[in-house]
Scaffold this active site. Structure first.
Site, PDB file in Angstrom:
ATOM      1  N   ARG A  13       0.854  -1.203   0.000  1.00 55.33           N
ATOM      2  CA  ARG A  13       0.000   0.000   0.000  1.00 55.33           C
ATOM      3  C   ARG A  13       0.891   1.256   0.000  1.00 55.33           C
ATOM      4  O   ARG A  13       0.905   1.999  -0.977  1.00 55.33           O
ATOM      5  CB  ARG A  13      -0.952  -0.026   1.219  1.00 55.33           C
ATOM      6  CG  ARG A  13      -2.129   0.940   1.114  1.00 55.33           C
ATOM      7  CD  ARG A  13      -1.767   2.344   1.471  1.00 55.33           C
ATOM      8  NE  ARG A  13      -1.139   2.394   2.786  1.00 55.33           N
ATOM      9  CZ  ARG A  13      -0.409   3.430   3.210  1.00 55.33           C
ATOM     10  NH1 ARG A  13      -0.232   4.495   2.458  1.00 55.33           N
ATOM     11  NH2 ARG A  13       0.159   3.419   4.407  1.00 55.33           N
ATOM     12  N   ASP A  14       1.715   1.441   1.020  1.00 55.21           N
ATOM     13  CA  ASP A  14       2.595   2.619   1.055  1.00 55.21           C
ATOM     14  C   ASP A  14       3.576   2.555  -0.128  1.00 55.21           C
ATOM     15  O   ASP A  14       3.918   3.578  -0.739  1.00 55.21           O
ATOM     16  CB  ASP A  14       3.367   2.658   2.386  1.00 55.21           C
ATOM     17  CG  ASP A  14       3.617   4.067   2.889  1.00 55.21           C
ATOM     18  OD1 ASP A  14       4.121   4.870   2.103  1.00 55.21           O
ATOM     19  OD2 ASP A  14       3.331   4.363   4.069  1.00 55.21           O
ATOM     20  N   HIS A  17       3.012   4.272  -3.646  1.00 54.19           N
ATOM     21  CA  HIS A  17       3.486   5.629  -3.958  1.00 54.19           C
ATOM     22  C   HIS A  17       4.857   5.580  -4.661  1.00 54.19           C
ATOM     23  O   HIS A  17       5.122   6.362  -5.566  1.00 54.19           O
ATOM     24  CB  HIS A  17       3.690   6.441  -2.671  1.00 54.19           C
ATOM     25  CG  HIS A  17       2.442   6.771  -1.917  1.00 54.19           C
ATOM     26  ND1 HIS A  17       1.432   7.538  -2.435  1.00 54.19           N
ATOM     27  CD2 HIS A  17       2.053   6.463  -0.647  1.00 54.19           C
ATOM     28  CE1 HIS A  17       0.483   7.701  -1.524  1.00 54.19           C
ATOM     29  NE2 HIS A  17       0.825   7.046  -0.431  1.00 54.19           N
ATOM     30  N   SER A 167       4.047  10.686   8.793  1.00 52.76           N
ATOM     31  CA  SER A 167       3.903  10.672   7.328  1.00 52.76           C
ATOM     32  C   SER A 167       5.071  11.337   6.615  1.00 52.76           C
ATOM     33  O   SER A 167       5.409  10.984   5.486  1.00 52.76           O
ATOM     34  CB  SER A 167       2.639  11.430   6.925  1.00 52.76           C
ATOM     35  OG  SER A 167       1.539  10.994   7.655  1.00 52.76           O
ATOM     36  N   HIS A 194       3.935   4.265  12.879  1.00 52.10           N
ATOM     37  CA  HIS A 194       4.248   4.123  11.445  1.00 52.10           C
ATOM     38  C   HIS A 194       5.270   5.195  11.108  1.00 52.10           C
ATOM     39  O   HIS A 194       5.008   6.393  11.285  1.00 52.10           O
ATOM     40  CB  HIS A 194       2.950   4.319  10.661  1.00 52.10           C
ATOM     41  CG  HIS A 194       3.080   4.418   9.166  1.00 52.10           C
ATOM     42  ND1 HIS A 194       2.709   3.394   8.307  1.00 52.10           N
ATOM     43  CD2 HIS A 194       3.482   5.428   8.354  1.00 52.10           C
ATOM     44  CE1 HIS A 194       2.881   3.775   7.058  1.00 52.10           C
ATOM     45  NE2 HIS A 194       3.350   5.010   7.046  1.00 52.10           N
ATOM     46  N   HIS A 196       8.524   6.957   8.573  1.00 51.62           N
ATOM     47  CA  HIS A 196       9.168   7.095   7.258  1.00 51.62           C
ATOM     48  C   HIS A 196      10.623   7.462   7.493  1.00 51.62           C
ATOM     49  O   HIS A 196      10.952   8.202   8.429  1.00 51.62           O
ATOM     50  CB  HIS A 196       8.454   8.145   6.392  1.00 51.62           C
ATOM     51  CG  HIS A 196       7.221   7.586   5.741  1.00 51.62           C
ATOM     52  ND1 HIS A 196       7.243   6.968   4.516  1.00 51.62           N
ATOM     53  CD2 HIS A 196       5.939   7.506   6.171  1.00 51.62           C
ATOM     54  CE1 HIS A 196       6.024   6.546   4.205  1.00 51.62           C
ATOM     55  NE2 HIS A 196       5.206   6.856   5.205  1.00 51.62           N
ATOM     56  N   TYR A 285       4.507  15.604   3.443  1.00 54.59           N
ATOM     57  CA  TYR A 285       3.970  14.279   3.158  1.00 54.59           C
ATOM     58  C   TYR A 285       4.899  13.467   2.260  1.00 54.59           C
ATOM     59  O   TYR A 285       5.241  13.926   1.164  1.00 54.59           O
ATOM     60  CB  TYR A 285       2.684  14.501   2.346  1.00 54.59           C
ATOM     61  CG  TYR A 285       1.491  13.889   2.951  1.00 54.59           C
ATOM     62  CD1 TYR A 285       0.745  14.576   3.895  1.00 54.59           C
ATOM     63  CD2 TYR A 285       1.101  12.604   2.590  1.00 54.59           C
ATOM     64  CE1 TYR A 285      -0.350  14.000   4.464  1.00 54.59           C
ATOM     65  CE2 TYR A 285      -0.004  12.031   3.156  1.00 54.59           C
ATOM     66  CZ  TYR A 285      -0.723  12.729   4.087  1.00 54.59           C
ATOM     67  OH  TYR A 285      -1.799  12.153   4.654  1.00 54.59           O
TER      68      TYR A 285
HETATM   69  C1  LIG Z   1      -1.794   9.416   1.554  1.00 53.36           C
HETATM   70  C2  LIG Z   1      -1.925   8.343   2.586  1.00 53.36           C
HETATM   71  C3  LIG Z   1      -0.613   8.140   3.264  1.00 53.36           C
HETATM   72  O1  LIG Z   1       0.310   7.578   2.354  1.00 53.36           O
HETATM   73  C4  LIG Z   1      -0.798   7.275   4.478  1.00 53.36           C
HETATM   74  C5  LIG Z   1       0.502   7.013   5.099  1.00 53.36           C
HETATM   75  O2  LIG Z   1       1.063   5.943   4.992  1.00 53.36           O
HETATM   76  C6  LIG Z   1       1.194   8.097   5.797  1.00 53.36           C
HETATM   77  O3  LIG Z   1       0.568   9.146   6.072  1.00 53.36           O
HETATM   78  O4  LIG Z   1       2.380   7.929   6.077  1.00 53.36           O
HETATM   79 MN   LIG Z   2       3.214   6.084   5.167  1.00 58.08          MN
END
Ligand SMILES: CC[C@H](O)CC(=O)C(=O)O
Ligand SMILES: [Mn+2]
Length: 340
Positions: A13-14, A17, A167, A194, A196, A285
């Site tokens: 899912r991630d 992107h 995010s 979660h 990044h 983001y």
């Molecule tokens: C646009 C949704 C986003 O990718 C969700 C997510 O994984 C995040 O905010 O890190």
């Molecule tokens: Mn993410």
């Protein structure tokens, strides 16, 4: 099986992107099967922006996400397949459809200060019998007390777990820790984290989150996630194993999956490029990276300038249209400066 940490793998899912939403059914089947065989408990599959994200605004999927979800469900023997839903992009109808395909978990994602828009989706997800997760995105933009208040709302709607979502990959370790601590004081449900890796802090922040009591953790195998990717799942498993923390996931199988199946899917290896670094530095983001790079090429400007300006304007998810506006403004400013 006892698991101290409940893992959710987000590459399907991630990672969407990172590859411009180009997953094929064959890739999803191979990755989901590998994750299931490695005993990963939750596998998230959706467009990068969640159910119904496929659009000109967010990027068109090569394959309809419902086909990808169905394919993942068909090969999972023990893992729950989950979906992400951003109210306003996805609807209750999309949630119903996903549940009908055999999905077992829904993560309802809102901006860190807008948990109230998740109420109906969380209610419905619970009615459908799904494991229901509140997902507070861009958590660096909310102070710990505010985030705890918002998490409390999601808990009051019936969420089984609430996640702090970094995010932008902008949180520093002490900021991650204070956010988990604040939620821990207010919630009586598990807390998730979660990350990044834009500032190379995904692993450190995840470990601090765990130290402070987070028990639901996201990772992406081979870092297949937006920006510089997420906490790298197979590395996290090795570190947790060294710390004596049980995940129940097979480390060798995950390493093989990363090397043999996921690495070939990556268009370029995941690394902290200058744009990924700027995401974390400016608090933008992670999913904005490729959009900003396209806009920079179109207007002949530096993508870092776009990202810095988006950070200054505090752009949030759903405002992808601002990326082109900002690029056009910078291009105009550059050309008028040159004329003078
Ligand atoms: C646009 C949704 C986003 O990718 C969700 C997510 O994984 C995040 O905010 O890190
Ligand atoms: Mn993410």
């Amino acid at each position: 099986m006892s698991r101290d940490i409940v893992l959710t793998e987000v590459a399907l899912r991630d990672g969407s992107h990172a590859i411009n939403h180009q997953f094929t059914v064959e890739q999803v089947v191979e990755v989901a099967r590998g994750l299931d065989e490695a005993n990963v408990p939750h596998i998230e599959v959706s467009h990068g922006d969640g159910l119904a994200g496929s659009s000109l605004q967010y990027g068109l999927s090569r394959t309809h996400e419902l086909e990808l979800i169905e394919a993942a469900v068909s090969v999972c023997k023990q893992a729950k397949v989950g979906v992400l839903l951003l109210p306003g992009i996805g609807t209750i109808k999309d949630l119903n459809t996903a549940a009908g395909l055999g999905v077992g978990m829904a993560r309802i994602a809102t901006h860190a200060t807008e948990a109230d828009v998740s109420a109906q989706h969380i209610y419905r997800s619970k009615e459908l019998g799904l494991t229901t997760v509140g997902f507070l995105m861009m958590s660096h933009m909310a102070a710990p007390e505010k985030l705890a208040e918002q998490a409390g709302l999601m808990q009051s709607y019936g969420a089984d777990v609430v996640y702090i979502v970094d995010s932008a990959g902008a949180l520093l370790p002490d900021q991650a820790g204070e956010r988990v601590r604040a939620l821990k004081q207010c919630l009586n449900i598990p807390i998730g984290f979660h990350a990044h890796n834009n500032l190379s802090l995904a692993m450190a922040n995840t470990l601090v989150a765990i130290q402070e009591g987070a028990t639901w953790i996201d990772g992406s195998v081979r870092c297949l996630g937006a920006g510089a990717g997420n906490t790298q799942t197979e590395v996290l498993l090795a570190v947790l194993d060294r710390m004596g923390i049980q995940t129940g996931v097979d480390l060798y199988k995950m390493m093989d999956l990363a090397e043999e199946i996921v690495s070939p899917i990556l268009q370029v290896p995941q690394e902290i490029t200058r744009d990924a670094l700027v995401l974390g530095y400016a608090g933008v983001y992670s999913s904005f990276r490729l959009h900003a790079e396209r806009a920079a090429r179109k207007f002949g400007i530096d993508s870092r300038d776009i990202l810095i300006e988006l950070g200054r304007r505090k752009a949030v998810g759903g405002q992808e249209d601002m990326i082109v506006d900002v690029a056009a403004e910078i291009a105009q400013l550059n050309s008028s400066t040159k004329i003078r």
